[in-house]
Design an enzyme around this catalytic site. Structure first.
Site, mmCIF file in Angstrom:
data_model
loop_
_atom_site.group_PDB
_atom_site.id
_atom_site.type_symbol
_atom_site.label_atom_id
_atom_site.label_comp_id
_atom_site.label_asym_id
_atom_site.label_seq_id
_atom_site.Cartn_x
_atom_site.Cartn_y
_atom_site.Cartn_z
ATOM 1 N N ASN A 1 0.849 -1.203 0.000
ATOM 2 C CA ASN A 1 0.000 0.000 0.000
ATOM 3 C C ASN A 1 0.874 1.239 0.000
ATOM 4 O O ASN A 1 2.098 1.146 -0.022
ATOM 5 C CB ASN A 1 -0.956 -0.036 1.195
ATOM 6 C CG ASN A 1 -0.204 -0.098 2.510
ATOM 7 O OD1 ASN A 1 0.587 0.776 2.830
ATOM 8 N ND2 ASN A 1 -0.429 -1.174 3.275
ATOM 9 N N ASP B 1 -4.271 -6.463 5.191
ATOM 10 C CA ASP B 1 -5.251 -7.341 5.843
ATOM 11 C C ASP B 1 -5.226 -8.745 5.244
ATOM 12 O O ASP B 1 -5.599 -9.716 5.893
ATOM 13 C CB ASP B 1 -6.652 -6.751 5.700
ATOM 14 C CG ASP B 1 -6.803 -5.490 6.547
ATOM 15 O OD1 ASP B 1 -6.176 -5.439 7.621
ATOM 16 O OD2 ASP B 1 -7.521 -4.566 6.122
ATOM 17 N N LYS C 1 8.917 -16.696 -10.899
ATOM 18 C CA LYS C 1 8.126 -15.583 -11.421
ATOM 19 C C LYS C 1 6.917 -16.106 -12.215
ATOM 20 O O LYS C 1 7.070 -17.023 -13.041
ATOM 21 C CB LYS C 1 9.024 -14.740 -12.332
ATOM 22 C CG LYS C 1 8.409 -13.454 -12.753
ATOM 23 C CD LYS C 1 9.356 -12.653 -13.621
ATOM 24 C CE LYS C 1 8.578 -11.566 -14.327
ATOM 25 N NZ LYS C 1 9.259 -11.058 -15.493
ATOM 26 N N PRO D 1 -2.865 -12.177 10.173
ATOM 27 C CA PRO D 1 -3.163 -12.027 11.602
ATOM 28 C C PRO D 1 -3.318 -10.547 11.938
ATOM 29 O O PRO D 1 -2.688 -9.701 11.300
ATOM 30 C CB PRO D 1 -1.902 -12.597 12.283
ATOM 31 C CG PRO D 1 -0.829 -12.492 11.251
ATOM 32 C CD PRO D 1 -1.505 -12.648 9.925
ATOM 33 N N ASP D 2 -4.161 -10.229 12.913
ATOM 34 C CA ASP D 2 -4.282 -8.839 13.360
ATOM 35 C C ASP D 2 -3.293 -8.619 14.509
ATOM 36 O O ASP D 2 -3.426 -9.201 15.585
ATOM 37 C CB ASP D 2 -5.714 -8.536 13.813
ATOM 38 C CG ASP D 2 -5.898 -7.042 13.987
ATOM 39 O OD1 ASP D 2 -6.507 -6.422 13.117
ATOM 40 O OD2 ASP D 2 -5.377 -6.480 14.988
ATOM 41 N N ILE D 3 -2.311 -7.786 14.224
ATOM 42 C CA ILE D 3 -1.202 -7.611 15.180
ATOM 43 C C ILE D 3 -1.664 -6.943 16.470
ATOM 44 O O ILE D 3 -1.335 -7.395 17.573
ATOM 45 C CB ILE D 3 -0.061 -6.812 14.502
ATOM 46 C CG1 ILE D 3 0.488 -7.667 13.346
ATOM 47 C CG2 ILE D 3 1.041 -6.452 15.496
ATOM 48 C CD1 ILE D 3 1.478 -6.983 12.454
ATOM 49 N N PHE E 1 -4.001 2.969 15.113
ATOM 50 C CA PHE E 1 -4.241 4.030 14.142
ATOM 51 C C PHE E 1 -5.346 3.566 13.210
ATOM 52 O O PHE E 1 -5.467 2.358 12.958
ATOM 53 C CB PHE E 1 -2.978 4.298 13.314
ATOM 54 C CG PHE E 1 -2.151 5.424 13.854
ATOM 55 C CD1 PHE E 1 -1.513 5.305 15.075
ATOM 56 C CD2 PHE E 1 -2.017 6.609 13.145
ATOM 57 C CE1 PHE E 1 -0.758 6.337 15.589
ATOM 58 C CE2 PHE E 1 -1.259 7.654 13.640
ATOM 59 C CZ PHE E 1 -0.628 7.525 14.863
ATOM 60 N N LYS F 1 -13.391 0.156 16.249
ATOM 61 C CA LYS F 1 -12.097 -0.552 16.275
ATOM 62 C C LYS F 1 -11.476 -0.502 17.661
ATOM 63 O O LYS F 1 -10.847 -1.457 18.107
ATOM 64 C CB LYS F 1 -11.117 0.081 15.272
ATOM 65 C CG LYS F 1 -11.333 -0.412 13.865
ATOM 66 C CD LYS F 1 -10.337 0.159 12.886
ATOM 67 C CE LYS F 1 -10.873 -0.046 11.481
ATOM 68 N NZ LYS F 1 -10.149 0.669 10.460
ATOM 69 N N LYS G 1 -10.735 -4.119 19.195
ATOM 70 C CA LYS G 1 -9.350 -4.542 19.403
ATOM 71 C C LYS G 1 -8.878 -4.290 20.837
ATOM 72 O O LYS G 1 -7.692 -4.408 21.128
ATOM 73 C CB LYS G 1 -8.435 -3.821 18.414
ATOM 74 C CG LYS G 1 -8.807 -4.067 16.940
ATOM 75 C CD LYS G 1 -7.703 -3.660 15.988
ATOM 76 C CE LYS G 1 -8.167 -3.760 14.536
ATOM 77 N NZ LYS G 1 -7.082 -3.683 13.568
HETATM 78 N N1 CTP Z 1 -3.549 -3.549 12.216
HETATM 79 C C1 CTP Z 1 -2.888 -4.643 12.749
HETATM 80 N N2 CTP Z 1 -2.894 -5.811 12.081
HETATM 81 C C2 CTP Z 1 -3.564 -5.953 10.924
HETATM 82 C C3 CTP Z 1 -4.273 -4.836 10.386
HETATM 83 C C4 CTP Z 1 -4.241 -3.650 11.059
HETATM 84 O O1 CTP Z 1 -2.291 -4.517 13.812
HETATM 85 N N3 CTP Z 1 -3.550 -7.100 10.304
HETATM 86 C C5 CTP Z 1 -3.531 -2.291 12.970
HETATM 87 C C6 CTP Z 1 -2.933 -1.109 12.258
HETATM 88 O O2 CTP Z 1 -1.531 -1.021 12.535
HETATM 89 C C7 CTP Z 1 -3.717 0.046 12.822
HETATM 90 C C8 CTP Z 1 -5.057 -0.545 13.166
HETATM 91 O O3 CTP Z 1 -4.873 -1.956 13.187
HETATM 92 O O4 CTP Z 1 -3.146 0.497 14.055
HETATM 93 C C9 CTP Z 1 -6.169 -0.239 12.255
HETATM 94 O O5 CTP Z 1 -5.836 -0.559 10.943
HETATM 95 P P1 CTP Z 1 -6.921 -0.451 9.788
HETATM 96 O O6 CTP Z 1 -6.338 -0.986 8.539
HETATM 97 O O7 CTP Z 1 -7.526 0.931 9.757
HETATM 98 O O8 CTP Z 1 -8.069 -1.367 10.327
HETATM 99 P P2 CTP Z 1 -8.402 -2.835 10.101
HETATM 100 O O9 CTP Z 1 -8.445 -3.489 11.416
HETATM 101 O O10 CTP Z 1 -7.508 -3.441 9.081
HETATM 102 O O11 CTP Z 1 -9.889 -2.721 9.565
HETATM 103 P P3 CTP Z 1 -10.463 -2.315 8.120
HETATM 104 O O12 CTP Z 1 -9.341 -2.457 7.137
HETATM 105 O O13 CTP Z 1 -11.565 -3.287 7.912
HETATM 106 O O14 CTP Z 1 -10.961 -0.896 8.244
#
Ligand code: CTP
Length: 403
Positions: A211, A280, A290, A306-308, A324, A338, A342
């Site tokens: 991104n 995500d 390749k 995974p969501d960190i 953030f 969120k 979280k």
């Molecule tokens: N984050 C994380 N791990 C992920 C995705 C996001 O820790 N896999 C953290 C980001 O570092 C940020 C926060 O979650 O602090 C919110 O990220 P954002 O992309 O806005 O939210 P998402 O939880 O990914 O939700 P969505 O994309 O559905 O809005």
């Protein structure tokens, strides 16, 4: 110039000298940087500048008397000393410097200097001959040995026509010196982990999904935390930025690698700040070679990363956790969801629109959301915003230990 820590309580002592006219500008500029100012004047200072001017600029009545029963029943000299995060005396006359070096408590300002535990910073201003006299130099050495911070004096043409050292520094130089003295180390001894930048989810050896995150905001947050005295681990996705000096830098590429680095350091941290734009989803498989353009259609299968942040807050002893969010629609409402989902302590949200995208820009706009309140930090350069954000995080972090 770096911003001054917002909300800092500065007790500004003004003593007798022509340079007192610069103190009005100092009050105005420190206030506009978000500091709260209480002015304390000596009798001699009042001959050079009116207390009314300083009251109007600071928004607080000037204090000038030690034995004022009315004032002492409110905020007395001990309370003034406790209120101050920093005690700045500008201008500091030769007479005041001598009194401070001698430990006198002969008026309100010298008494507060003696009573306070806050750092004392002085900006001398006097005629060059007075500055160079052995007595003054002796007093300055005594004060330095006592831990008083000295800023200036400058050298050049003086109000009396002499040329030499003894001129008070200009307002911005005083503010800049205060900043670099970093007298308010609100995160001293605190371990902070910051994630920054994008992640890179490989498709094959040369391609991947990522991104627009530049990492600038995360790096600025890491630097602001360092300035506030924290020990900082910075876990960074691919960026072209140089890391702030003194951070421990961990380079990662994918969300999985970021999570592994977080697992190594975040279990031993006090504050976790997730600024990274973590992908995500990632391709369900990474091709070893390749991908060739033989096929007419290619379908990518993506799986959830995974969501960190959620991993961090699911730990038994979780750090104070800040997330953030960049949102396009209903930013505050989505960010609040969120925050809850979280289990965060704070979420900082920016509204991404066609006109304003924080990605790659040097500016950003943030609203900080806590379970109790929304705080609009406004739109500023990322370095300044990061510093204000760290002040807010630090305040909330310390408050969380009091409740
Ligand atoms: N984050 C994380 N791990 C992920 C995705 C996001 O820790 N896999 C953290 C980001 O570092 C940020 C926060 O979650 O602090 C919110 O990220 P954002 O992309 O806005 O939210 P998402 O939880 O990914 O939700 P969505 O994309 O559905 O809005």
């Amino acid at each position: 110039m770096m911003p001054f820590p917002a909300g800092q309580h500065i007790l500004l002592g003004i003593t007798g000298g022509v340079a007192a006219y610069k103190s009005a500008d100092l009050v105005r500029r420190l206030s506009s940087q978000g500091a709260e100012i209480q002015v304390v004047m000596t009798e001699a200072a009042k001959a050079f500048i009116s207390p009314l001017t300083l009251q109007a600029l600071s928004g607080r009545p000037v204090r000038d008397t030690l034995l004022d029963t009315e004032a002492e029943s409110g905020m007395g000299h001990i309370d003034l000393g406790r209120w101050a995060d920093t005690l700045l005396v500008a201008p500091a006359s030769a007479d005041f410097i001598a009194k401070l070096a001698g430990g006198l408590a002969s008026d309100l300002l010298t008494t507060v200097c003696l009573a306070t535990a806050a750092p004392v910073v002085i900006a001398p201003a006097m005629n060059q001959a007075m500055w160079l006299k052995p007595a003054t130099q002796r007093n300055i050495q005594t004060l330095a040995a006592d831990g008083v911070h000295l800023i200036g004096p400058d050298s050049g043409e003086q109000a009396c026509g002499d040329i030499g050292p003894g001129r008070m520094l200009e307002t911005w130089d005083i503010i800049s010196e205060l900043e670099s003295l970093n007298v308010k180390k609100s995160l001293a001894g605190i371990k902070v982990t910051v994630t920054a930048g994008p992640t890179w989810e490989a498709l094959d050896p040369v391609r991947g999904l990522s991104n627009h995150s530049s990492g600038k905001m995360g790096y600025a947050v890491a630097e602001a935390a360092l300035k506030a005295g924290a020990e900082v681990n910075l876990i960074s996705g691919p960026t072209t930025l140089s890391p702030p000096r003194d951070v421990v830098l961990h380079h990662v590429r994918s969300a999985d690698e970021m999570l592994n680095a977080v697992k190594r350091v975040a279990t031993d941290c006090d504050i976790f700040i997730g600024v990274a734009a973590v992908a995500d989803y990632r391709p369900s498989q990474i091709e070893m070679s390749k991908i060739k353009k033989d096929a007419k259609h290619v379908t990518l299968e993506l799986i959830r990363n995974p969501d960190i942040l959620s991993w961090v807050t699911s730990q038994e002893t979780k750090p104070f956790t800040v997330g953030f969010a960049a949102e396009t629609d209903n930013p505050l409402e989505h960010a609040r969801q969120k925050l809850e989902k979280k289990s965060l302590d704070i979420i900082a949200v920016n509204h991404v629109s066609a006109d304003h995208s924080p990605f790659g820009s040097d500016e950003n706009q943030l609203v900080v959301i806590t379970p109790d309140e929304d705080i609009d930090l406004g739109r500023h350069p990322k370095t300044r915003l990061a510093s204000t954000l760290i002040d807010t995080i630090s305040k909330k972090f310390h408050e969380s230990y009091k409740t």
